[in-house]
Design a protein around this motif. Sequence first.
Motif, mmCIF file in Angstrom:
data_model
loop_
_atom_site.group_PDB
_atom_site.id
_atom_site.type_symbol
_atom_site.label_atom_id
_atom_site.label_comp_id
_atom_site.label_asym_id
_atom_site.label_seq_id
_atom_site.Cartn_x
_atom_site.Cartn_y
_atom_site.Cartn_z
ATOM 1 N N SER A 76 59.348 41.571 63.876
ATOM 2 C CA SER A 76 59.066 40.982 62.577
ATOM 3 C C SER A 76 57.775 41.575 62.117
ATOM 4 C CB SER A 76 59.252 39.412 62.707
ATOM 5 O OG SER A 76 58.855 38.855 61.641
ATOM 6 N N ALA A 77 57.667 41.815 60.777
ATOM 7 C CA ALA A 77 56.476 42.503 60.348
ATOM 8 C C ALA A 77 56.151 41.545 58.906
ATOM 9 C CB ALA A 77 56.747 43.880 59.639
ATOM 10 N N THR A 78 54.635 41.226 59.042
ATOM 11 C CA THR A 78 54.626 40.398 57.693
ATOM 12 C C THR A 78 54.511 41.207 56.586
ATOM 13 O OG1 THR A 78 53.060 39.048 59.097
ATOM 14 C CG2 THR A 78 52.557 38.897 56.959
ATOM 15 N N THR A 79 54.856 40.704 55.471
ATOM 16 C CA THR A 79 54.992 41.709 54.185
ATOM 17 C C THR A 79 53.564 41.329 53.290
ATOM 18 O OG1 THR A 79 55.746 39.806 52.917
ATOM 19 C CG2 THR A 79 57.197 41.464 53.817
ATOM 20 N N GLN A 80 53.256 42.308 52.551
ATOM 21 C CA GLN A 80 51.920 42.261 51.718
ATOM 22 C C GLN A 80 52.649 41.999 50.290
ATOM 23 O OE1 GLN A 80 49.081 45.262 52.419
ATOM 24 N NE2 GLN A 80 49.632 45.289 54.694
ATOM 25 N N VAL A 81 52.682 40.955 50.005
ATOM 26 C CA VAL A 81 53.315 40.634 48.529
ATOM 27 C C VAL A 81 52.245 41.176 47.587
ATOM 28 C CG1 VAL A 81 54.131 39.094 46.949
ATOM 29 C CG2 VAL A 81 54.684 38.756 49.134
ATOM 30 N N ARG A 82 50.944 41.219 47.779
ATOM 31 C CA ARG A 82 50.107 41.674 46.679
ATOM 32 C C ARG A 82 50.041 43.026 46.442
ATOM 33 N NH1 ARG A 82 47.742 40.873 51.341
ATOM 34 N NH2 ARG A 82 46.416 42.592 52.286
ATOM 35 N N ASN A 83 50.493 43.853 47.766
ATOM 36 C CA ASN A 83 50.800 45.418 47.472
ATOM 37 C C ASN A 83 52.274 45.496 47.763
ATOM 38 O OD1 ASN A 83 48.117 46.204 47.741
ATOM 39 N ND2 ASN A 83 48.103 45.464 49.787
ATOM 40 N N SER A 84 53.006 45.006 46.259
ATOM 41 C CA SER A 84 54.365 45.424 46.462
ATOM 42 C C SER A 84 54.791 45.680 44.868
ATOM 43 C CB SER A 84 55.230 44.064 46.724
ATOM 44 O OG SER A 84 54.873 43.135 45.598
ATOM 45 N N GLY A 85 55.950 45.964 44.681
ATOM 46 C CA GLY A 85 56.446 46.642 43.138
ATOM 47 C C GLY A 85 57.994 46.721 43.470
ATOM 48 N N GLY A 86 58.505 46.649 42.113
ATOM 49 C CA GLY A 86 60.149 46.565 42.135
ATOM 50 C C GLY A 86 60.587 46.754 40.514
ATOM 51 N N VAL A 87 61.805 46.907 40.624
ATOM 52 C CA VAL A 87 62.495 46.973 39.544
ATOM 53 C C VAL A 87 63.705 45.904 39.340
ATOM 54 C CG1 VAL A 87 63.995 48.821 38.058
ATOM 55 C CG2 VAL A 87 61.805 49.447 39.085
ATOM 56 N N LYS A 88 63.789 45.593 38.025
ATOM 57 C CA LYS A 88 65.205 44.646 37.901
ATOM 58 C C LYS A 88 65.955 45.561 36.871
ATOM 59 C CE LYS A 88 67.077 40.537 36.335
ATOM 60 N NZ LYS A 88 66.963 39.228 35.902
ATOM 61 N N PHE A 89 67.016 45.949 37.369
ATOM 62 C CA PHE A 89 67.941 46.883 36.259
ATOM 63 C C PHE A 89 68.775 45.818 35.480
ATOM 64 C CE2 PHE A 89 67.717 49.691 39.972
ATOM 65 C CZ PHE A 89 67.098 50.664 39.685
ATOM 66 N N LEU A 166 46.280 59.232 37.585
ATOM 67 C CA LEU A 166 46.448 57.891 37.662
ATOM 68 C C LEU A 166 45.131 57.048 37.498
ATOM 69 C CD1 LEU A 166 48.923 55.720 38.020
ATOM 70 C CD2 LEU A 166 48.000 55.795 40.546
ATOM 71 N N LYS A 167 45.176 56.227 36.639
ATOM 72 C CA LYS A 167 43.866 55.687 36.297
ATOM 73 C C LYS A 167 43.277 54.497 37.373
ATOM 74 C CE LYS A 167 43.848 56.331 31.587
ATOM 75 N NZ LYS A 167 43.538 56.185 30.279
ATOM 76 N N ARG A 168 44.197 53.607 37.818
ATOM 77 C CA ARG A 168 43.565 52.482 39.122
ATOM 78 C C ARG A 168 44.761 52.584 39.996
ATOM 79 N NH1 ARG A 168 43.506 47.267 36.238
ATOM 80 N NH2 ARG A 168 44.477 48.175 34.661
ATOM 81 N N PRO A 169 44.566 53.629 41.141
ATOM 82 C CA PRO A 169 45.510 53.617 42.368
ATOM 83 C C PRO A 169 45.256 52.325 43.057
ATOM 84 C CG PRO A 169 43.605 55.248 42.385
ATOM 85 C CD PRO A 169 43.661 54.541 41.092
ATOM 86 N N THR A 170 46.371 51.865 43.602
ATOM 87 C CA THR A 170 46.617 50.637 44.293
ATOM 88 C C THR A 170 47.308 51.068 45.506
ATOM 89 O OG1 THR A 170 48.727 49.898 43.373
ATOM 90 C CG2 THR A 170 46.333 49.218 42.385
ATOM 91 N N ARG A 182 58.418 55.431 39.357
ATOM 92 C CA ARG A 182 57.749 56.015 40.482
ATOM 93 C C ARG A 182 57.156 54.966 41.476
ATOM 94 N NH1 ARG A 182 53.692 60.239 37.549
ATOM 95 N NH2 ARG A 182 55.123 61.820 36.857
ATOM 96 N N LEU A 183 57.394 55.267 42.699
ATOM 97 C CA LEU A 183 56.999 54.565 43.737
ATOM 98 C C LEU A 183 55.466 55.292 44.149
ATOM 99 C CD1 LEU A 183 57.110 52.107 45.912
ATOM 100 C CD2 LEU A 183 58.055 53.563 47.214
ATOM 101 N N TYR A 184 54.529 54.454 43.932
ATOM 102 C CA TYR A 184 53.248 54.952 44.277
ATOM 103 C C TYR A 184 52.699 54.256 45.367
ATOM 104 C CZ TYR A 184 52.224 57.132 39.865
ATOM 105 O OH TYR A 184 52.441 57.800 38.584
ATOM 106 N N ALA A 185 51.946 55.053 46.600
ATOM 107 C CA ALA A 185 51.023 54.657 47.364
ATOM 108 C C ALA A 185 49.639 55.260 47.160
ATOM 109 C CB ALA A 185 51.746 54.963 48.749
ATOM 110 N N GLY A 186 48.501 54.742 46.635
ATOM 111 C CA GLY A 186 47.422 55.334 46.121
ATOM 112 C C GLY A 186 47.965 56.138 45.020
ATOM 113 N N ARG A 187 47.648 57.417 45.001
ATOM 114 C CA ARG A 187 47.890 58.423 43.886
ATOM 115 C C ARG A 187 49.348 59.062 44.249
ATOM 116 N NH1 ARG A 187 43.955 59.093 40.083
ATOM 117 N NH2 ARG A 187 41.952 58.097 40.875
ATOM 118 N N ASN A 188 49.759 59.096 45.492
ATOM 119 C CA ASN A 188 50.960 59.809 46.056
ATOM 120 C C ASN A 188 52.114 58.904 45.525
ATOM 121 O OD1 ASN A 188 49.612 61.894 47.543
ATOM 122 N ND2 ASN A 188 49.221 60.350 49.152
#
Length: 194
Positions: A76-89, A166-170, A182-188
């Motif tokens: 089991s791995a803890t999620t980092q909700v503050r570092n998440s993203g998604g799309v609702k179609f 990208l102005k503010r990478p997260t 786009r799914l970003y990890a930093g600037r990637n």
Amino acid sequence: MGCWHGILRELFQVRGMKMGMRIGKRGPAALMAVAMVMAGALGAARSSEAQAGDTVLSQAEMSKLLPASVYFKGQSATTQVRNSGGVKFADGTFVLATLVDTSGYSSEVAQKYQAYFIAETPIKIEGHDLPAGVYGVGFIAESKFVVLDVGAHDLFTVDSHKDEGLKRPTPLKVLAEGGGFRLYAGRNYVGFAR
């Protein structure tokens, strides 16, 4: 005007029988005005439908959708909700991604498994088909992005890109781009769409 008069008269016939409506001199112009108003209303409805389509989810929406921990490779791995993203179609299906705490995993797994990825509908990542399901994903060496099944087996690897503008990478986020996302990890990042 005579041409329109004939066309509109034909529009008001049902199976070769006249509906009993008399079209006078101003009738065609009035009917055209009604038709234009109706066409405008229909176009506005279609336009609002397109604007109300696919949306990038906010952090508040993500916190309601994501669990506190997820299963991957026997742990089991803890999620980092503050570092998440998604799309609702537009059809109500989701694509969600969240970084996870990979402490406790072997270094081999932790190198590749950086985020938990949920697709409720088939999508394409950089043109590669991904069926609906739950996956581990990660940005790895040599500008690559890997997708793993929940047993940590590699499913496929695609090229990733770097966005120097990208102005503010997260650590992780999703942004709309053109006809997809786009799914970003930093600037990637990698692009995905339905």
